[in-house]
Design an enzyme around this catalytic site. Structure first.
Site, PDB file in Angstrom:
ATOM      1  N   ARG A 217       0.845  -1.204   0.000  1.00  0.00           N
ATOM      2  CA  ARG A 217       0.000   0.000   0.000  1.00  0.00           C
ATOM      3  C   ARG A 217       0.877   1.250   0.000  1.00  0.00           C
ATOM      4  NH1 ARG A 217      -1.703   1.858   4.626  1.00  0.00           N
ATOM      5  NH2 ARG A 217      -2.135  -0.209   5.448  1.00  0.00           N
TER       6      ARG A 217
ATOM      7  N   ASP B 205      -8.432  18.131 -15.057  1.00  0.00           N
ATOM      8  CA  ASP B 205      -8.656  16.739 -15.453  1.00  0.00           C
ATOM      9  C   ASP B 205      -8.276  16.639 -16.933  1.00  0.00           C
ATOM     10  OD1 ASP B 205      -9.771  14.361 -16.421  1.00  0.00           O
ATOM     11  OD2 ASP B 205     -11.444  14.426 -15.002  1.00  0.00           O
TER      12      ASP B 205
ATOM     13  N   LYS C 126      -9.051   5.521 -19.482  1.00  0.00           N
ATOM     14  CA  LYS C 126      -9.388   5.970 -20.832  1.00  0.00           C
ATOM     15  C   LYS C 126      -8.151   5.891 -21.746  1.00  0.00           C
ATOM     16  CE  LYS C 126     -13.201   6.674 -18.638  1.00  0.00           C
ATOM     17  NZ  LYS C 126     -13.563   7.951 -18.052  1.00  0.00           N
TER      18      LYS C 126
ATOM     19  N   TYR D 111     -17.297  15.978 -15.992  1.00  0.00           N
ATOM     20  CA  TYR D 111     -17.672  14.567 -15.936  1.00  0.00           C
ATOM     21  C   TYR D 111     -18.746  14.407 -14.843  1.00  0.00           C
ATOM     22  CZ  TYR D 111     -17.069   9.527 -15.395  1.00  0.00           C
ATOM     23  OH  TYR D 111     -17.273   8.177 -15.327  1.00  0.00           O
TER      24      TYR D 111
END
Ligand SMILES: *Cc1c(COP(=O)(O)O)cnc(C)c1O
Length: 414
Positions: free
Chosen positions: A66, A192, A217, A119
């Protein structure tokens, strides 16, 4: 960071950064980064003074995945290099990356100024989570006009959040102008950059403080991984993102998804060039078709922000939208007739996808908001893949033969 991580050309860095032999923790000579699945790492011995801050992944030191993982680390190095930033952090989704930015930067009582045309999931996060639960004053503005952003920034504004170009109407905002006016007032600017990828746009070079991606994407590019990332030059922000978000809040990208994204990135330049080439062919075809009343693609001269796109971006990308003549039933008949375009949300993969925002991605918005944003029932969005452009064009032509003709096409006016 190696010197080559900055000085080589983009196409070279997309293939090599993070995966050169010198960067590997093991010495088997693999030319591809291994998928390091280990959750934990054996120590050489017990150093009583060892603390989290002393562990240096860049020196091959790992404790627990992690905190840092070699495969994720390789991806983070490459993403930092491609966006031109010093630090990158990979998260479990694009949504998690954007939430990590907000949790690092915003406190109750702060103002968040955001582009209204975001978005849909980001918009929901800002209003429902940060607005309602954490008492952040969320203000949406039309950021295509920098003056509207300036007017919304007050003394409590900690963050300005932009997306450019937007979804589904492909509107742009001027990142350099907004960064300058936000910095004058002491606010950070985040962008973004999912729609263009660093191949076509680098917001840090335009003055932004933070860049976020849904690596789901274009960066991964093969529709087989959900992931996200944040890139920044600011060491304090990077420490917040790494220490409080990855390590303390825990939303990290898995080794397997890190590997897939590293693999996808190698062909990012090739894919982006082809996405754009195909998108341009289809945009021009659609703009001249009698069943299409408007095309939204910044590569067309008729796009109202074509000049800004030419100045701010080094390419126009692979996503476009268009307005069909006829009604919603005609739009549905058109979409269902297509053979080469899958009817699906998401974007940025090698395969072409098409969708009806009013019924799919933007269906959660109420009809009034959709109307205000200009999302009609016959607005179609597509993510143009890397197939042969003539096949895609022929498929659109057969689908459009089912749609009545509009009044003479004028294209691209909003
Ligand atoms: C898909 C997308 C997101 C959300 O990313 P996930 O990986 O699905 O969480 C955020 N912003 C934009 C522009 C997107 O296209």
């Amino acid at each position: 960071m190696n010197r080559d991580d900055r000085t080589n050309e983009f196409d070279t860095r997309a293939v090599t950064v993070g995966e050169k032999p010198a960067d590997r923790a093991d010495a088997a000579g693999d030319v591809v980064s291994p998928i390091h699945l280990a959750s934990t790492y054996a120590l050489d011995g017990l150093d009583p003074s060892l603390s989290l801050e002393d562990v240096d992944p860049d020196a091959g030191e790992y404790l627990y995945s992690r905190l840092a993982n070699p495969t994720r680390r390789a991806l983070e190095k490459r993403l930092a290099s491609l966006e031109g930033g010093d630090h990158a952090m990979a998260f479990s989704s694009g949504t998690a990356a954007i939430a990590a930015v907000c949790l690092s930067v915003l406190r109750p009582g702060d103002r968040l100024v955001a582009f209204e045309d975001l978005y849909a999931g980001t918009k929901r996060m800002f209003t429902d989570l940060f607005g309602e639960r954490f008492d952040v004053d969320v203000v949406f503005v039309d950021a295509t006009d920098p003056d509207e952003v300036a007017a919304a920034i007050d003394d409590r504004t900690a963050l300005v959040w932009l997306e450019t170009p937007t979804n589904p109407l492909i509107r742009l905002c001027d990142v350099a102008a907004i960064a300058e006016l936000a910095h004058d007032r002491g606010a950070l600017v985040g962008v973004d950059n999912t729609f263009l990828s660093p191949y076509f746009q680098r917001p840090l070079e335009l003055g932004a403080d933070l860049v976020a991606h849904s690596t789901t994407k274009f960066l991964n590019g093969h529709s087989d991984s959900i992931g996200g990332a944040v890139i920044t030059d600011d060491a304090d922000l990077a420490e917040q993102l790494s220490l409080t978000q990855q390590i303390t809040a825990g939303s990290v990208l898995s080794p397997f998804d890190s590997y897939l994204t590293l693999r996808g990135l190698k062909t990012l330049p090739l894919r982006m060039r082809k996405h754009e080439e195909n998108a341009m062919v289809l945009a021009e075809f659609l703009a001249g078709h009698p069943a299409v009343s408007a095309v939204h693609y910044p590569g067309l001269d008729s796009h109202p922000q074509h000049d800004l796109a030419t100045r701010q971006q080094s390419g126009f990308g692979g996503v476009l939208s268009f307005e069909l003549a006829g009604d919603r039933d005609d739009a549905v008949a058109f979409l269902e007739s297509l053979e080469e375009f899958a009817l699906a949300v998401s974007l940025g993969g090698v395969e072409s996808l098409i969708e009806l925002p009013a019924a799919m991605t933007h269906e959660p918005l109420d009809p009034e908001t959709r109307r205000e944003l200009g999302i009609t029932d016959t607005l179609v969005r597509m993510s143009v893949g890397v197939e042969d452009a003539a096949d895609l064009r022929a498929d659109l032509a057969q689908g459009l033969s089912r749609v009545p003709a509009a009044a003479p096409a004028t294209s691209a006016e909003d």
